[in-house]
Design a protein around this motif. Structure first.
Motif, PDB file in Angstrom:
ATOM      1  N   SER A  44     -11.890  15.234 -12.466  1.00  0.00           N
ATOM      2  CA  SER A  44     -10.988  15.411 -11.073  1.00  0.00           C
ATOM      3  C   SER A  44     -11.764  15.248 -10.117  1.00  0.00           C
ATOM      4  O   SER A  44     -12.954  15.364  -9.953  1.00  0.00           O
ATOM      5  N   GLY A  45     -10.999  14.573  -9.053  1.00  0.00           N
ATOM      6  CA  GLY A  45     -11.513  14.054  -7.975  1.00  0.00           C
ATOM      7  C   GLY A  45     -10.796  13.170  -7.105  1.00  0.00           C
ATOM      8  O   GLY A  45      -9.839  13.046  -7.507  1.00  0.00           O
ATOM      9  N   CYS A  46     -11.163  12.722  -6.152  1.00  0.00           N
ATOM     10  CA  CYS A  46     -10.595  11.739  -5.174  1.00  0.00           C
ATOM     11  C   CYS A  46     -11.374  10.345  -5.218  1.00  0.00           C
ATOM     12  O   CYS A  46     -12.465  10.567  -4.506  1.00  0.00           O
ATOM     13  N   THR A  47     -11.057   9.174  -5.596  1.00  0.00           N
ATOM     14  CA  THR A  47     -11.679   7.946  -5.168  1.00  0.00           C
ATOM     15  C   THR A  47     -11.222   7.252  -3.929  1.00  0.00           C
ATOM     16  O   THR A  47      -9.850   7.222  -3.727  1.00  0.00           O
ATOM     17  N   VAL A  48     -12.275   6.725  -3.165  1.00  0.00           N
ATOM     18  CA  VAL A  48     -11.910   5.882  -2.029  1.00  0.00           C
ATOM     19  C   VAL A  48     -12.437   4.542  -2.260  1.00  0.00           C
ATOM     20  O   VAL A  48     -13.666   4.393  -2.389  1.00  0.00           O
ATOM     21  N   ASP A  49     -11.711   3.665  -2.732  1.00  0.00           N
ATOM     22  CA  ASP A  49     -12.223   2.242  -3.100  1.00  0.00           C
ATOM     23  C   ASP A  49     -12.000   1.174  -2.355  1.00  0.00           C
ATOM     24  O   ASP A  49     -11.207   0.849  -1.853  1.00  0.00           O
ATOM     25  N   ILE A  50     -13.150   0.766  -1.465  1.00  0.00           N
ATOM     26  CA  ILE A  50     -13.040  -0.050  -0.557  1.00  0.00           C
ATOM     27  C   ILE A  50     -13.253  -1.573  -1.269  1.00  0.00           C
ATOM     28  O   ILE A  50     -14.425  -1.904  -1.488  1.00  0.00           O
ATOM     29  N   GLY A  51     -12.223  -2.457  -1.325  1.00  0.00           N
ATOM     30  CA  GLY A  51     -12.504  -3.681  -1.996  1.00  0.00           C
ATOM     31  C   GLY A  51     -12.379  -4.960  -1.062  1.00  0.00           C
ATOM     32  O   GLY A  51     -12.604  -4.662   0.287  1.00  0.00           O
ATOM     33  N   LEU A  56     -11.585  17.331  -2.503  1.00  0.00           N
ATOM     34  CA  LEU A  56     -12.243  16.893  -1.392  1.00  0.00           C
ATOM     35  C   LEU A  56     -13.795  17.068  -1.919  1.00  0.00           C
ATOM     36  O   LEU A  56     -15.027  16.359  -1.394  1.00  0.00           O
ATOM     37  N   GLU A  57     -14.228  18.237  -2.603  1.00  0.00           N
ATOM     38  CA  GLU A  57     -15.474  18.345  -2.818  1.00  0.00           C
ATOM     39  C   GLU A  57     -16.024  17.672  -3.949  1.00  0.00           C
ATOM     40  O   GLU A  57     -17.281  17.099  -4.200  1.00  0.00           O
ATOM     41  N   ASN A  58     -15.147  16.474  -4.695  1.00  0.00           N
ATOM     42  CA  ASN A  58     -15.327  15.767  -5.563  1.00  0.00           C
ATOM     43  C   ASN A  58     -15.042  14.325  -5.273  1.00  0.00           C
ATOM     44  O   ASN A  58     -14.227  13.715  -5.979  1.00  0.00           O
ATOM     45  N   THR A  59     -15.226  13.670  -4.034  1.00  0.00           N
ATOM     46  CA  THR A  59     -14.748  12.493  -3.505  1.00  0.00           C
ATOM     47  C   THR A  59     -15.799  11.348  -3.598  1.00  0.00           C
ATOM     48  O   THR A  59     -17.050  11.430  -3.693  1.00  0.00           O
ATOM     49  N   MET A  60     -15.388  10.440  -4.374  1.00  0.00           N
ATOM     50  CA  MET A  60     -16.020   9.505  -4.752  1.00  0.00           C
ATOM     51  C   MET A  60     -15.813   8.062  -3.981  1.00  0.00           C
ATOM     52  O   MET A  60     -14.573   7.415  -3.596  1.00  0.00           O
ATOM     53  N   LEU A  61     -16.836   7.455  -3.229  1.00  0.00           N
ATOM     54  CA  LEU A  61     -16.746   6.152  -2.603  1.00  0.00           C
ATOM     55  C   LEU A  61     -17.460   5.160  -3.431  1.00  0.00           C
ATOM     56  O   LEU A  61     -18.306   5.270  -3.898  1.00  0.00           O
ATOM     57  N   GLU A  85     -12.805  22.517   2.375  1.00  0.00           N
ATOM     58  CA  GLU A  85     -13.858  22.196   2.900  1.00  0.00           C
ATOM     59  C   GLU A  85     -14.407  20.705   2.577  1.00  0.00           C
ATOM     60  O   GLU A  85     -14.202  20.238   1.657  1.00  0.00           O
ATOM     61  N   GLY A  86     -14.842  20.288   3.736  1.00  0.00           N
ATOM     62  CA  GLY A  86     -15.248  18.981   3.710  1.00  0.00           C
ATOM     63  C   GLY A  86     -16.833  18.835   2.655  1.00  0.00           C
ATOM     64  O   GLY A  86     -17.291  19.750   2.660  1.00  0.00           O
ATOM     65  N   PRO A  87     -16.534  17.620   2.251  1.00  0.00           N
ATOM     66  CA  PRO A  87     -17.715  17.484   1.327  1.00  0.00           C
ATOM     67  C   PRO A  87     -19.243  17.322   1.853  1.00  0.00           C
ATOM     68  O   PRO A  87     -19.323  16.826   3.047  1.00  0.00           O
ATOM     69  N   GLN A 128     -21.511  -0.517  -5.641  1.00  0.00           N
ATOM     70  CA  GLN A 128     -21.886   0.678  -5.034  1.00  0.00           C
ATOM     71  C   GLN A 128     -21.091   1.817  -5.066  1.00  0.00           C
ATOM     72  O   GLN A 128     -19.728   1.701  -4.885  1.00  0.00           O
ATOM     73  N   GLU A 129     -21.532   3.056  -5.639  1.00  0.00           N
ATOM     74  CA  GLU A 129     -20.463   4.279  -5.866  1.00  0.00           C
ATOM     75  C   GLU A 129     -21.245   5.388  -5.062  1.00  0.00           C
ATOM     76  O   GLU A 129     -22.585   5.427  -5.525  1.00  0.00           O
ATOM     77  N   VAL A 130     -20.588   6.176  -4.455  1.00  0.00           N
ATOM     78  CA  VAL A 130     -21.314   7.331  -4.077  1.00  0.00           C
ATOM     79  C   VAL A 130     -20.502   8.599  -3.968  1.00  0.00           C
ATOM     80  O   VAL A 130     -19.367   8.458  -3.792  1.00  0.00           O
ATOM     81  N   LEU A 131     -20.879   9.800  -4.733  1.00  0.00           N
ATOM     82  CA  LEU A 131     -20.344  10.893  -4.610  1.00  0.00           C
ATOM     83  C   LEU A 131     -20.374  11.811  -3.755  1.00  0.00           C
ATOM     84  O   LEU A 131     -21.493  12.187  -3.468  1.00  0.00           O
ATOM     85  N   LEU A 132     -19.286  12.362  -3.191  1.00  0.00           N
ATOM     86  CA  LEU A 132     -19.495  13.516  -2.057  1.00  0.00           C
ATOM     87  C   LEU A 132     -19.229  14.608  -2.804  1.00  0.00           C
ATOM     88  O   LEU A 132     -18.119  14.826  -3.233  1.00  0.00           O
ATOM     89  N   THR A 133     -19.895  15.708  -2.955  1.00  0.00           N
ATOM     90  CA  THR A 133     -19.976  16.857  -3.265  1.00  0.00           C
ATOM     91  C   THR A 133     -20.852  17.694  -2.624  1.00  0.00           C
ATOM     92  O   THR A 133     -21.788  17.347  -2.043  1.00  0.00           O
ATOM     93  N   ASP A 134     -20.638  18.934  -2.947  1.00  0.00           N
ATOM     94  CA  ASP A 134     -21.625  20.340  -2.247  1.00  0.00           C
ATOM     95  C   ASP A 134     -22.925  20.044  -3.369  1.00  0.00           C
ATOM     96  O   ASP A 134     -22.751  20.011  -4.372  1.00  0.00           O
TER      97      ASP A 134
END
Length: 271
Positions: free
Chosen positions: A41-48, A182-187, A218-220, A265-271
């Motif tokens: 579970s999470g949200c991915t933001v994929d910049i192609g 939001l706590e598990n957002t993947m860039l 809550e923002g990550p 490149q992938e970056v996880l936004l998490t607490d």
């Protein structure tokens, strides 16, 4: 995520009939990106290269109704950088491949919108020698590239920036999942390695949530590929279901890796 079903069926047919594969497993990129860091579970933001896809994933299922795509990508940022460099270096002809390398080396994001607005008077120029010996000066152009992701109007687009798009997407998911997403957002994508970008997405998400929360979120914090130091600055102002994951992914939300994985490149936004 947005590929028509007919094209996906053609791909499967091609793999079996032309390449004679013994088996084929098809899954959406957003789901696989989360599997790579042991999450379902999470949200991915994929910049192609030519677009940005934002996809919330709940228990291995992409929430298609809440997913968003907008037409900004790495090639748009490269072209923008080329235009801005031409304005400040009118007598120099820069090959687009050189612009791409310059973007990777110099492009960055300011601390917040106020800092970006003050760039014109505070930015220190740098000189760079191109492979053909020409010398160019780089000033505020490096910041305009990053700012375009938060203010698409710079690119001539009437749309909200990436943080607002992320929050809007998550807001369209059932309230019990929003905080977790939001706590598990993947860039994902090479653009996310731009200096200051991860910090701006993290802090911008907090800012939007606190000023106009979808429900309770809550923002990550920002962590590069897992453990890392969270970065924080002021925020920035911005104008369907899939199947269950395979058993290894469902088991405690973890995946075992048998070898090195080479991916963008992938970056996880998490607490």
């Amino acid at each position: 995520l947005f590929t028509p079903k007919a094209l996906r069926e053609q791909l499967v047919q091609l793999m079996f009939e032309k390449f004679n594969v013994s088996g084929f497993y098809d899954s959406e990129q957003a789901v696989l990106s989360l599997y790579a860091v042991g999450r379902i579970s999470g949200c991915t933001v994929d910049i192609g290269h030519g677009k940005i896809d934002i996809a919330p994933v709940c228990e291995g299922a992409v929430q298609h109704v809440a997913s968003k795509r907008f037409e900004i990508g790495g090639t748009d940022l490269t072209n923008l950088f080329a235009q801005e460099l031409k304005k400040s270096n009118p007598s120099v002809n820069i090959d687009i491949s050189d612009v791409e390398r310059l973007k990777e080396q110099y492009a960055c994001c300011t601390e917040d919108q106020s800092a970006f607005e003050a760039i014109a008077s505070t930015c220190q120029p740098e000189t760079h020698t191109l492979p053909d010996g020409q010398v160019i000066t780089i000033e505020k152009e490096r910041y305009i590239v990053g700012e375009a992701l938060f203010q698409p109007s710079i690119l001539g687009l009437e749309d909200y920036g990436i943080v607002h798009q992320l929050i809007t997407s998550v807001s369209n998911v059932a309230s019990e999942y929003q905080k977790q997403l939001l706590e598990n957002t993947m860039l994902c994508g090479g653009t996310v390695s731009m200096t200051g970008f991860r910090r701006q997405v993290s802090e911008g998400s907090k800012s939007v949530c606190f000023s106009n929360p979808p429900n309770s979120c809550e923002g990550p914090g920002v962590h590069a590929g897992g453990p890392g130091a969270a970065l924080g600055v002021a925020g920035r102002r911005d104008p369907g279901q899939g199947g269950l994951p395979p058993e290894p992914a469902r088991h405690q939300g973890r995946l075992r890796r048998d070898g090195p994985v080479h991916r963008p490149q992938e970056v996880l936004l998490t607490d």
